[in-house]
Design an enzyme around this catalytic site. Structure first.
Site, short mmCIF file in Angstrom:
data_model
loop_
_atom_site.label_atom_id
_atom_site.label_comp_id
_atom_site.label_asym_id
_atom_site.label_seq_id
_atom_site.Cartn_x
_atom_site.Cartn_y
_atom_site.Cartn_z
N GLU A 169 -0.07 67.59 -18.78
CA GLU A 169 -0.49 68.52 -17.73
C GLU A 169 -1.87 68.22 -17.13
O GLU A 169 -2.69 69.10 -16.98
CB GLU A 169 -0.43 69.96 -18.27
CG GLU A 169 1.00 70.36 -18.62
CD GLU A 169 1.13 71.80 -19.06
OE1 GLU A 169 2.09 72.45 -18.63
OE2 GLU A 169 0.29 72.27 -19.85
C1 ACM Z 1 3.34 71.35 -23.22
O1 ACM Z 1 4.15 72.28 -23.41
N1 ACM Z 1 2.45 71.45 -22.25
C2 ACM Z 1 3.38 70.13 -24.01
#
Ligand code: ACM
Length: 678
Positions: A320
């Site tokens: 992310e």
């Molecule tokens: C995640 O759930 N951001 C690995």
């Protein structure tokens, strides 16, 4: 007549098959590879003794002693004469003889197989390693049976070993901190269902949770004062090792690092003031991979952290990264252009390649989330898939070893059956034998945006036991009904270990009812579940790290048994409307209909529950519609279209959320309604 005879035969055969199925698995979870029942039994009495022979690691003595205490607690029999099981307890004729060939070591792929032979007054548990024996002791505890003569182990032979070597649970202690005791009881639960990796997610935008002696600002300014001392980490590692469980730490970089950047802003890409994130989600702060001095910092920090965790794997996160704080910085854009990097993911791959020697020089294998899978990533890195099966199969096809978490996100409040059906190697994937070998296993993920130490057990258990079974038992074990039957049983065993997935409800019921009678709230709360997937948190806009997690949606647990049972009863009734079943359904619907009057009275003194007023009223109206439908079915009267339309409106209203929860009995009542109009 002949038809009736055939029907009876079919029913008998179905009953027999059901019983065989039951005998094959007994109440065991996970189901063992091979189980053969024998006629004999081994009675459990005060004289029950345990001995250990062979060459085990010392951990088996503490585990065997713990086994005796648990057996004693389960049966109420005073088994305290033996005290601590020690190497001098090696009689070949003890009621439980544990034979171990060699000491086990806590590494991926260690032998965890075991076999059990019981009958003729003795149980023999044989294993290559003490870790296998520990798995066998858990099976044995699940086999404790009782009849009018007392407690006993049934006569049987079991041969058992895991399907996958990596059977993990991620516990996120960064978003909401979990005390040491909570982690210990989680480890006990994991051992009970033969899981062997606790993945601790130790830092994120909201906090850094491990004491660093080299960079103490991490705990001083980036933890809100809640973190594990190094001593506590060592204590947890030792506790897990005792249960035959590895602890894999995750220190996520380069994004999700607001906490680190709050303590040490010099490593940020964008020069701005940093402070701990109070909301959850995906944020722009990210480390600056173009800063050469960042790498000695990470070297020192990760080497210190790696020294606390003896496991061979070290997780660097990598998920992310929005890339915005890289794209907005001219010096970073210049750095990328000079090296021919086309996207910020190329820059992240550059960063990962710089990290790799730091991790490897500490004797560790690097792992990360599936975002790190980019062209040029070294093959020794392990990929953890969370964004979809495609990234999982893609990793395997490209030659990486991989762990599946997609489909095992237990924080999303989906039913155990959903996770249970998620096989890491489904036929549809068409993986080659080599690719299959690169599947290390899977991990359930307990992200902690919306859990507190009080509620977290109820989000992990008992559903995680279904995932544990998927990762341990043979692929052919897929009977969801039987899984649920055994899940209800293992849930009690987990509770006996001190897990609070059931008892926490009593605490919240009393707290929410503000001293008043809790019954009407209990009736309602047994029929609702929190909004699923990411809906409860309204796109990460509703909750902060300080929000109360003591409300209706916290009291409501995932995958509630009562709606599941009610749904099954409705289907049986619609198939064979017996008077007994009719009465049962009638009583339930009537109880739900009447409950609202009591609940609205409770609200007068419990304003916190006002958000549930609509849910309770809608349940009452829905139950009323169900009762009308049953009356019509009783009388053999077909209801008209206008009636149906009106009742379907009631059902639609009953689907609306209240207090971030949803009623779980609407579909079943609607089936009754629709039948009455047919
Ligand atoms: C995640 O759930 N951001 C690995």
């Amino acid at each position: 007549m002949a038809q009736k005879f055939i029907l009876i035969c079919c029913a008998l055969l179905a009953g027999l098959l059901a019983r065989t199925q039951e005998n094959n698995s007994l109440n065991l979870m996970p189901v063992p590879v091979l189980l053969t029942a024998h006629p004999g039994r081994v009675d459990i009495g005060e004289g029950f003794r345990v001995s250990v022979r062979g060459k085990p690691d010392r951990r088996i003595f503490a585990e065997a002693s713990r086994f005796v205490r648990r057996l004693s607690e389960r049966t109420g029999i005073f088994l305290d004469h033996q005290g601590f099981v020690s190497p001098s307890d090696s009689s070949p004729s003890a009621a439980l003889l544990i034979q171990i060939r060699r000491p086990g070591s806590l590494k991926l792929g260690e032998d965890e197989s075991y076999s059990l032979e019981s009958g003729g007054g003795q149980v023999i548990l044989s294993a290559v390693t003490d870790i296998g024996a520990i798995r066998g002791l858990e099976t044995l505890l699940q086999l404790v049976s009782a009849d009018e003569k007392g407690y006993f182990f049934p006569g049987l032979s079991i041969r058992d070993y895991p399907r996958f070597a990596w059977r993990g649970l991620l516990l996120d202690v960064a978003l909401h901190f979990m005390p040491v005791d909570q982690i210990k009881r989680t480890l006990d639960g994991m051992a009970c269902v033969k899981m062997n990796v606790l993945h601790l997610h130790l830092c994120n935008d909201q906090g850094f949770r491990v004491e660093s002696r080299r960079f103490p600002r991490l705990q001083q300014v980036a933890s809100d004062g809640v973190y594990y001392t190094q001593q506590e980490i060592r204590e947890l590692v030792a506790y897990a090792s005792q249960r035959g469980i590895r602890i894999v730490p995750e220190f996520v970089v380069p994004a999700h690092t607001t906490a680190i950047l709050t303590a040490y802003p010099q490593w940020a890409s964008v020069k701005r003031k940093y402070s701990l994130q109070r909301y959850f989600g995906v944020f722009d702060p990210v480390m600056d991979p173009t800063n050469e001095r960042l790498y000695p910092f990470l070297d020192t920090l990760f080497s210190e952290m790696a020294s606390l965790f003896p496991d061979a794997y070290f997780h660097i996160g990598g998920d992310e990264n929005t890339g915005k704080d890289w794209q907005s910085e001219p010096h970073i854009r210049r750095f990328m252009a000079e090296r021919g990097m086309k996207s910020f993911m190329d820059l992240q791959t550059y960063f990962n390649r710089r990290l790799l020697p730091i991790i490897e020089k500490n004797g560790k294998t690097m792992m990360g989330w599936d975002e790190i899978l980019q062209p040029g990533v070294p093959k020794q890195i392990v990929i953890q898939s969370w964004r979809g099966n495609a990234s999982f199969y893609g990793s395997l096809r490209q030659g990486y070893r991989a762990i599946l978490s997609y489909g095992y996100y237990i924080d999303l409040i989906q039913p155990a059956s959903y996770h249970y059906q998620n096989d890491p190697i489904p036929d549809s994937a068409a993986l080659s034998a080599q690719e299959q070998q690169r599947v290390l296993g899977g991990e359930a993920t307990m992200w902690s945006e919306l859990v507190s130490p009080l509620t977290v057990d109820s989000r992990i258990w008992p559903r995680t036991a279904a995932i544990a079974e998927r990762l341990w038992s043979p692929r052919s074990v897929t009977d969801t009904e039987d899984m649920y039957r055994r899940l209800d049983i293992i849930s009690l065993g987990l509770e006996a270990l001190g897990l609070r997935h059931r008892t926490y409800k009593q605490v919240l019921l009393r707290q929410l009812a503000h001293g008043d009678d809790t019954r009407s709230l209990e009736v309602l709360s047994d029929l609702i579940e929190p909004l699923k997937i990411y809906e409860r948190n309204q796109g990460d806009t509703m909750y902060t790290v300080f929000s109360p997690l003591t409300k209706l949606a916290d009291l409501a647990s995932p995958d509630q048994p009562q709606p599941r049972i009610f749904s099954r009863e409705v289907d049986s009734f619609l198939l064979h409307p017996s008077p007994a079943l009719r009465q049962l359904l009638w009583d339930k619907l009537n109880c739900w209909k009447q409950n609202d009057a009591l609940f609205q009275r409770l609200l007068l003194g419990a304003p916190v529950l006002r958000e549930a007023a609509g849910l309770s009223r809608n349940l009452s109206l829905l139950a009323g519609a169900g009762l009308d439908a049953m009356e019509a079915l009783d009388a053999g009267r077909k209801m008209d279209g206008a009636w149906l339309e009106q009742q379907l409106l009631v059902a639609a209203r009953a689907r609306q959320q209240g207090g971030r929860c949803e009623l779980q009995v609407v579909d079943a009542v609607q089936r009754l309604i629709e039948r009455a109009a047919r």
